[in-house]
Design a protein around this motif. Structure first.
Motif, PDB file in Angstrom:
ATOM      1  N   LEU A 126       0.849  -1.190   0.000  1.00 24.57           N
ATOM      2  CA  LEU A 126       0.000   0.000   0.000  1.00 24.57           C
ATOM      3  C   LEU A 126       0.883   1.237   0.000  1.00 24.57           C
ATOM      4  N   GLY A 127       1.114   1.816  -1.182  1.00 24.82           N
ATOM      5  CA  GLY A 127       1.920   3.019  -1.289  1.00 24.82           C
ATOM      6  C   GLY A 127       3.387   2.753  -1.019  1.00 24.82           C
ATOM      7  N   GLN A 128       4.122   3.818  -0.643  1.00 20.19           N
ATOM      8  CA  GLN A 128       5.580   3.743  -0.486  1.00 20.19           C
ATOM      9  C   GLN A 128       6.030   3.869   0.963  1.00 20.19           C
ATOM     10  N   SER A 129       5.081   3.907   1.925  1.00 18.09           N
ATOM     11  CA  SER A 129       5.436   4.275   3.295  1.00 18.09           C
ATOM     12  C   SER A 129       5.717   3.089   4.211  1.00 18.09           C
ATOM     13  N   GLY A 130       5.931   1.888   3.649  1.00 21.89           N
ATOM     14  CA  GLY A 130       6.218   0.726   4.470  1.00 21.89           C
ATOM     15  C   GLY A 130       4.971   0.089   5.044  1.00 21.89           C
ATOM     16  N   LYS A 131       3.902   0.008   4.244  1.00 24.89           N
ATOM     17  CA  LYS A 131       2.630  -0.554   4.685  1.00 24.89           C
ATOM     18  C   LYS A 131       2.202  -1.650   3.707  1.00 24.89           C
TER      19      LYS A 131
ATOM     20  N   VAL B 187       0.179  -4.556   8.224  1.00 25.77           N
ATOM     21  CA  VAL B 187       1.450  -4.221   8.862  1.00 25.77           C
ATOM     22  C   VAL B 187       1.894  -2.866   8.338  1.00 25.77           C
ATOM     23  N   GLU B 188       2.282  -1.956   9.235  1.00 26.32           N
ATOM     24  CA  GLU B 188       2.740  -0.648   8.786  1.00 26.32           C
ATOM     25  C   GLU B 188       3.771  -0.066   9.746  1.00 26.32           C
ATOM     26  N   MET B 189       4.805   0.500   9.165  1.00 28.91           N
ATOM     27  CA  MET B 189       5.794   1.196   9.972  1.00 28.91           C
ATOM     28  C   MET B 189       5.139   2.421  10.621  1.00 28.91           C
TER      29      MET B 189
ATOM     30  N   PHE C 171       5.801   7.442   9.628  1.00 34.64           N
ATOM     31  CA  PHE C 171       6.375   7.014   8.359  1.00 34.64           C
ATOM     32  C   PHE C 171       5.483   7.376   7.166  1.00 34.64           C
ATOM     33  N   ALA C 172       4.298   7.938   7.433  1.00 32.21           N
ATOM     34  CA  ALA C 172       3.357   8.230   6.348  1.00 32.21           C
ATOM     35  C   ALA C 172       3.961   9.062   5.218  1.00 32.21           C
ATOM     36  N   PRO C 173       4.765  10.124   5.518  1.00 30.83           N
ATOM     37  CA  PRO C 173       5.328  10.907   4.420  1.00 30.83           C
ATOM     38  C   PRO C 173       6.610  10.320   3.823  1.00 30.83           C
TER      39      PRO C 173
END
Length: 323
Positions: A64-69, A89-91, A119-121
């Protein structure tokens, strides 16, 4: 993907754009929805996107996107995703701590801080899947990598989605732990390399503080809001997350290249947050690693096992599924 012309002449294009032809620069495209970056935009080429989805052992891994999710989603008998039974799982955050457990290294510009509040941005570089083996078991590997602290340190998450069942080990000698995996089990190494620890230097970002630990928080959400802890047959701590989903916890860190038992409170899981408090390495090898395993519910034994016991449960099923 739509091109936005940003210049009429372009010997050199500005940041965030690339050279479309000898007279035109175009804005770099972004990847949206279920797509992730395959190749980042360069001075001469636009961003290349790809679908962030990998399938193994009746389980989907959806980036899911580039933010480690990412999501780990079981597949139903009809071949469709059972999204209600997924693990996400998400950072979440990363902080350097002093010996008293207080956050330090937060002074100055964001890029140089010794912390990531969210870590979202952030934008991980995602590579794979690569067909490989791990301790003799076939799997697909996907790597998430992020440069941090003015490019001095790196956070790497190597995820292994297994395509067959077996047993793997973590640790060595007296500290070695054994873990059973099946087709569709996910293991991921969380590794932090070359962290520039605060060493009592004045000025930003450390302001005279000395680093003792790194605290990494990873969000882990399963189908149920209730988490039940138990031990498996190998003596490992397992958290049941509902609908057959589970997370198996190691009690070990790899610090400075050597395995060691985590201290009291250094590994905890509560309120959907896996907290890892890594100690500062004492030697010259500046690496930290942790290694949990996750699985989601699969189809029942009766449909897939060659040898089930009288109560309908089984150990290893044909195709690598457990009840």
């Amino acid at each position: 993907m739509h091109l936005k012309l940003v210049d009429t002449t372009c010997d050199t294009c500005s940041s965030g754009s690339y050279r479309l032809n000898s007279t035109t620069c175009a804005q770099c495209s972004s990847c949206a929805g279920q797509y992730v970056v395959e190749t980042a935009c360069t001075a001469s080429q636009d961003t290349v996107c790809r679908l962030g989805k990998f399938v193994s052992g009746n389980v989907d891994l959806q980036v899911l996107g580039q933010s480690g999710k990412f999501d780990l989603i079981p597949m139903g008998d009809d071949g469709k995703q059972v999204t209600s039974d997924k693990i996400r799982v998400e950072m979440d955050s990363l902080y350097e701590l002093n010996a008293a457990g207080s956050q330090i290294g937060n002074g100055g510009l964001r890029a140089g801080k010794h912390s990531i509040q969210s870590f979202a941005p952030e934008s991980f570089t995602i590579t794979g899947p690569t067909n490989t083996t791990y301790q003799g078991l076939t799997c697909q590997r996907i790597r998430f990598a992020l440069r941090m602290v003015d490019d001095a340190a790196e956070l790497v998450m190597d995820t292994y989605l297994f395509t067959e069942s077996g047993t793997i080990a973590f640790g060595s000698g007296a500290t070695e732990e054994s873990f059973d995996v099946r087709g569709g089990s996910l293991k991921f190494n969380v590794e932090i390399n070359d962290w520039p620890w605060c060493n009592a230097s004045s000025g930003n970002p450390c302001n005279g503080e000395t680093g003792s630990d790194l605290e990494l928080t990873i969000g882990v959400t399963g189908p149920s809001s209730t988490k039940t802890a138990r031990q498996d047959d190998n003596g490992n701590e397992v958290y049941d997350l509902g609908e057959g989903a589970a997370m198996t916890m190691s009690k070990l860190f790899k610090v400075g290249g050597a395995f060691e038992a985590a201290g009291s409170g250094d590994i905890s899981f509560a309120s959907n947050s896996l907290k890892l408090r890594f100690p500062k390495p004492s030697g010259s090898t500046n690496t930290l690693m942790y290694d949990p395993i996750m699985s989601v519910g699969t189809v029942t034994c009766s449909a897939n096992c060659a040898n089930c016991s009288s109560n309908g449960t089984c150990d290893v099923c044909d195709g690598g599924y457990y009840k």
